[in-house]
Design a protein around this motif. Structure first.
Motif, mmCIF file in Angstrom:
data_model
loop_
_atom_site.group_PDB
_atom_site.id
_atom_site.type_symbol
_atom_site.label_atom_id
_atom_site.label_comp_id
_atom_site.label_asym_id
_atom_site.label_seq_id
_atom_site.Cartn_x
_atom_site.Cartn_y
_atom_site.Cartn_z
ATOM 1 N N CYS A 146 -1.017 -2.791 8.178
ATOM 2 C CA CYS A 146 -0.897 -1.288 7.937
ATOM 3 C C CYS A 146 0.949 -0.878 8.479
ATOM 4 C CB CYS A 146 -1.679 -0.982 8.911
ATOM 5 S SG CYS A 146 -3.075 -1.599 8.721
ATOM 6 N N CYS A 150 -0.761 3.579 3.875
ATOM 7 C CA CYS A 150 -2.131 2.938 3.326
ATOM 8 C C CYS A 150 -2.855 3.349 4.169
ATOM 9 C CB CYS A 150 -1.738 1.305 2.845
ATOM 10 S SG CYS A 150 -2.179 0.451 4.644
ATOM 11 N N ASN A 151 -4.117 3.217 3.625
ATOM 12 C CA ASN A 151 -5.190 2.734 4.599
ATOM 13 C C ASN A 151 -4.953 2.279 5.812
ATOM 14 O OD1 ASN A 151 -6.281 5.597 4.042
ATOM 15 N ND2 ASN A 151 -7.112 5.040 2.359
ATOM 16 N N CYS A 152 -5.854 2.047 6.806
ATOM 17 C CA CYS A 152 -5.875 1.155 7.807
ATOM 18 C C CYS A 152 -6.913 0.346 7.897
ATOM 19 C CB CYS A 152 -5.043 1.601 8.364
ATOM 20 S SG CYS A 152 -4.345 0.065 10.026
ATOM 21 N N CYS A 159 -3.624 -3.139 5.850
ATOM 22 C CA CYS A 159 -4.753 -2.772 4.448
ATOM 23 C C CYS A 159 -5.426 -2.187 3.789
ATOM 24 C CB CYS A 159 -3.192 -2.033 3.245
ATOM 25 S SG CYS A 159 -1.972 -1.261 4.634
ATOM 26 N N TYR A 161 -8.413 -0.709 0.003
ATOM 27 C CA TYR A 161 -8.365 0.107 -0.302
ATOM 28 C C TYR A 161 -10.033 0.120 -0.435
ATOM 29 C CZ TYR A 161 -10.742 -3.762 -3.280
ATOM 30 O OH TYR A 161 -11.669 -4.363 -3.362
#
Length: 644
Positions: A146, A150-152, A159, A161
C-alpha cells in the motif's frame, strides 16, 4: 474498461506464434453507453468459452522476423491469437505468470487497461479454462504494498483494484508483481509487471471460459505502458483478427515497419482513454451516406475497441447505413434473425462461400479526415446466421441515445491494425491474417514453401494439394458427369497425436456429423507430428454399396471443412483445414464395368437350369411310382397297395 457484449449465438485458428501476456490496473472505470432495447447490448462481457490451444505450437518458421525500421532498436513480442468473434465474442492470447510459469488465456481488450487473472485466494470465481494463479507457488511473486497512490486492503496491506462493467459484471482483487513471459516465439525476454489477482468476480466475468482480461489500453498500469516505461519495446502494438468462420490471428507488442499501402488516421490520446479515430464519412456501394461529419464526433468520437464484438453507430448514422445496405441487397430475401430476443436484420440467398459475399453485398468505405479510406468487405459488417445456411445478418447496430461510434472486432476482420501510440496514429491494412507473416515483408527468411515443394512435411506425409475450393476442371470431366469415389482431407490439430489418441472415436464422429455422413464412412489414414501439434489425413468414402459421391455432395463437404465450422470440445483444442484431394472412380474396361451383371446373369441361368433339372427329376420319379403300384380297387375295402 472492457467493451464486450454477450454473445448469445454460438457457431475451428491458426496463425502464428504463441501467446502470452499480462498487465495491471488503472482504468477510469467509465462505461460507454448501452444501445436501445431490442438491439444488441454494446458492453456485456462474453458468455461463451474460448477454444484452448497448445500455445507451444509454432505456425511459422522461427527464422522469420518482421522487418523493423532503422530507428527501432527494440525487440518485439510476437504472439498468437485464439478463438473467434462469433463463437466466443472475443479473442484470447496466452501469457505465463510466475516462476515456474503458470499459463492463462486472457481476452485481448484495447478498451481496458487492467489485466487480471483469478487468484488461489478467490472466494467467488467461476470455472475457467486454466487453474487459478497460485502466488505461493511462484518464487518471484511479490504483493504490491500500500502507498498513498492506491486503494488499500488494510488487513493485507496490499493495493487493490476493482472494475465494474456496463452489464454489472465486476472484478476485484489485489495487485501483485511477478515475471511475465510472452512465449518462445517472442524476442522479448520475460519481464516483471504488475497485474490484478482476483478475489471476486460476478456476472459474465464469472461465467466466461477465458481466465481473465488483458488490457491494452492507455494507463500507467497497462502492460504496454509498463513495457514502454522499461524501454524494452517501442510504443506500438498490432493486432490481426482472422476472417469469418476462421478466427485466430496474430498480435505484436512493439513496433514493426508498416506496409507501404497501410492507411493511417490520427488518434488523439488527450480526448479520451480509448483509441479513437477521425472518421468523417461512410460510403455504401460507392455512394456517400447523407450525414453531417460531426455525427461521428460525438462524446468519445469514433472508438476502436478489440473487446467489442460488433459495430455501434449513432441512431441517425445507423438508419442511413441500414437503408443503404437494404437497397443494395434487394435480390436477397429478408428473414428473421437467429435469436428472437433481437431484431436482427438478416438476409438469405447469398450462399455459404464467404469469398463470394461481395457478389451479394456492397463494399463499405470508411473515409478518414485526411481523405484516406478503408474499404470493408461484407465479412467486416456481417455475421453468419446460425440457423439458416447461406444467410447473414447485419453486425452493425444502433447505439441509441449515445452519440459515440463504437467499432468492434468485426470491422477489422482480416485487417492488420497498428496502434502507433508513439506517433498518435492508427493504421489499417487489409490482408489475410492467416498468412500475415508471409504477406508482410520478412527479413532473413526463405520464401514460403509450396505445398508440393520437396522437403515440406506436408508433402512428405500427405499427397493432397492445398486448394481453397474444389474445381471439376482438374478432373478433365464436364461438371454434370463428375463423380467422386473418395475424398481425402488434411487437417492439422494443435494437440499431439498422443493427446488426440483417446478421442479418435469422438473426433471421427464429429467429422462425420459435420459432413452429414455415417461414422463408418470416415477413416483416419495416418498422423504425423507438426511441432507440438499433429497433421492428420482422413479418408471419406461413399455410403455402403454406393460407388461415388455426387459432385454437389462432395463440393459441399469441402466447403464445410474449409469454412472451419466444425465445433470441437475443449479436449481437442482447435483445428485447421489444410487441403483436400478428391478422386473420381477409376476408368474401367467393359468387363470391369459389367462383370457383376454378367456374373448375376450366369448365376441366374445356373439356378434356372438346376431348378428345371429338379422339376424334371421329380416328374420322372412320380411317373415311375405310378407304374409300380396297382390302382386301388374301390370295390375292395381296405386293400393296401402292394408292390408287384
Amino acid at each position: 474498461m472492457a467493451l464486450q457484449r454477450t454473445q448469445l449465438i454460438s457457431v475451428v485458428s491458426l496463425i502464428l506464434s504463441l501467446a502470452q501476456w499480462v498487465v495491471a490496473t488503472g482504468d477510469s472505470g467509465e462505461v460507454l453507453l448501452l444501445p436501445n432495447e431490442g438491439s444488441r447490448p454494446a458492453m456485456i462481457l462474453p458468455l461463451h468459452h474460448s477454444v484452448p490451444d497448445d500455445s507451444s505450437v509454432s505456425d511459422f518458421s522461427p527464422r522469420r522476423q518482421l522487418q523493423r525500421s532503422q530507428s527501432q532498436r527494440h525487440p518485439d513480442a510476437r504472439m498468437r491469437l485464439y478463438d473467434d468473434l462469433l463463437r466466443n465474442g472475443y479473442y484470447t492470447t496466452r501469457l505465463w505468470i510466475g516462476t515456474p510459469p503458470q499459463r492463462f488465456a486472457l481476452i485481448v481488450d484495447t478498451g481496458s487497461t487492467v489485466t487480471y487473472v483469478p487468484c488461489s485466494t478467490c472466494q467467488h470465481c467461476g470455472k475457467h479454462q486454466d487453474p487459478k494463479f497460485q502466488p505461493e507457488d511462484s518464487e518471484t511473486y511479490q504483493p504490491v504494498k500500500c502507498t498513498w497512490q492506491c486503494n488499500c486492503d488494510t488487513d493485507r496491506k496490499q493495493c487493490t483494484y476493482e472494475r465494474r462493467y456496463a452489464e454489472m459484471s465486476t472484478s476485484s482483487g489485489v495487485l501483485g508483481e511477478d515475471v511475465i513471459s510472452f512465449g518462445n516465439q517472442s524476442e522479448l525476454s520475460p519481464q516483471r509487471a504488475t497485474f490484478g489477482c482476483e478475489n471476486d468476480e460476478t456476472g459474465d466475468l464469472y461465467t466466461q471460459h477465458a481466465d481473465g482480461i488483458m488490457g491494452l489500453g492507455r494507463g500507467d498500469l497497462s502492460i504496454m505502458d509498463q513495457l514502454v516505461e522499461k524501454k524494452v519495446i517501442s510504443d506500438a502494438f498490432s493486432l490481426c483478427y482472422g476472417g469469418m468462420g476462421v478466427g485466430g490471428g496474430a498480435m505484436v507488442l512493439g513496433g514493426i515497419s508498416p506496409p507501404a499501402d497501410m492507411v493511417f488516421t490520427h488518434s488523439d490520446p488527450g480526448r479520451s482513454p480509448y483509441y479513437n479515430i477521425n472518421l468523417k464519412e461512410v460510403h455504401v456501394a460507392g455512394k456517400r451516406l447523407n450525414l453531417n461529419p460531426k455525427v461521428f464526433d460525438g462524446k468519445h468520437g469514433t472508438v476502436l475497441d478489440s473487446g467489442t464484438t460488433y459495430a455501434y453507430l449513432p441512431e441517425s448514422a445507423f438508419l442511413a447505413f441500414k437503408d443503404a445496405i437494404m437497397k443494395d441487397t434487394h435480390s436477397l430475401k429478408r428473414i428473421s434473425g437467429p435469436d428472437p430476443r433481437y431484431n436482427d436484420i438478416c438476409f438469405s440467398g447469398a450462399g455459404s462461400d464467404v469469398s463470394q459475399l461481395s457478389k451479394s453485398f456492397p463494399v463499405v468505405d470508411m473515409v478518414f479526415e485526411n481523405g484516406h479510406k478503408l474499404s470493408l468487405s461484407p465479412e467486416n459488417y456481417l455475421f453468419r446466421h446460425l440457423k439458416v445456411r447461406g444467410a447473414y445478418c447485419l453486425g452493425v447496430f444502433s447505439n441509441g441515445n449515445d452519440p459515440t461510434t463504437l467499432l468492434g472486432g468485426i470491422v477489422v476482420r482480416n485487417t492488420l491494425v497498428m496502434y502507433d501510440r508513439e506517433h498518435t496514429k492508427i493504421g489499417f491494412w487489409k490482408t489475410n491474417c492467416s498468412e500475415l507473416w508471409e504477406r508482410l515483408h520478412v527479413s532473413d527468411a526463405p520464401p514460403p514453401l509450396s505445398p508440393k515443394s520437396e522437403g515440406t512435411n506436408l508433402t512428405k506425409a500427405f499427397e493432397p494439394s492445398v486448394a481453397p475450393s474444389p474445381s471439376p476442371s482438374q478432373y478433365n470431366l464436364p461438371l454434370g458427369e463428375l463423380q467422386i469415389a473418395q475424398i481425402i482431407v488434411v487437417i492439422s490439430f494443435n494437440i499431439s497425436y498422443m493427446e488426440m489418441k483417446p478421442y479418435i472415436t469422438q473426433l471421427t464422429g464429429l467429422i462425420a456429423n459435420e459432413l452429414d455422413v455415417n461414422t463408418s464412412q470416415v477413416h483416419l489414414l495416418n498422423v504425423s507430428s507438426l511441432g507440438n501439434g499433429s497433421l492428420s489425413k482422413w479418408l471419406i468414402t461413399p455410403r455402403p454399396y454406393a460407388d461415388f459421391f455426387s459432385n454437389a455432395t462432395a463440393m459441399s463437404m469441402i466447403a464445410r471443412l474449409s469454412e472451419h465450422r466444425m465445433q470441437l470440445p475443449d479436449s481437442l483444442g482447435s483445428y485447421k483445414f489444410l487441403g483436400w484431394n478428391a478422386k473420381p472412380p477409376l476408368k474401367r474396361t467393359w468387363w470391369q464395368q459389367y462383370y457383376l451383371t454378367v456374373a448375376l446373369a450366369v448365376l441366374l441361368t445356373l439356378l434356372l437350369g438346376i431348378s428345371a433339372l429338379g422339376v424334371f427329376l421329380i416328374w420322372r420319379n412320380r411317373q415311375q411310382a405310378e407304374q409300380s403300384y396297382e390302382p386301388v380297387n374301390v370295390a375292395v375295402q381296405e386293400q393296401e397297395l402292394q408292390p408287384l
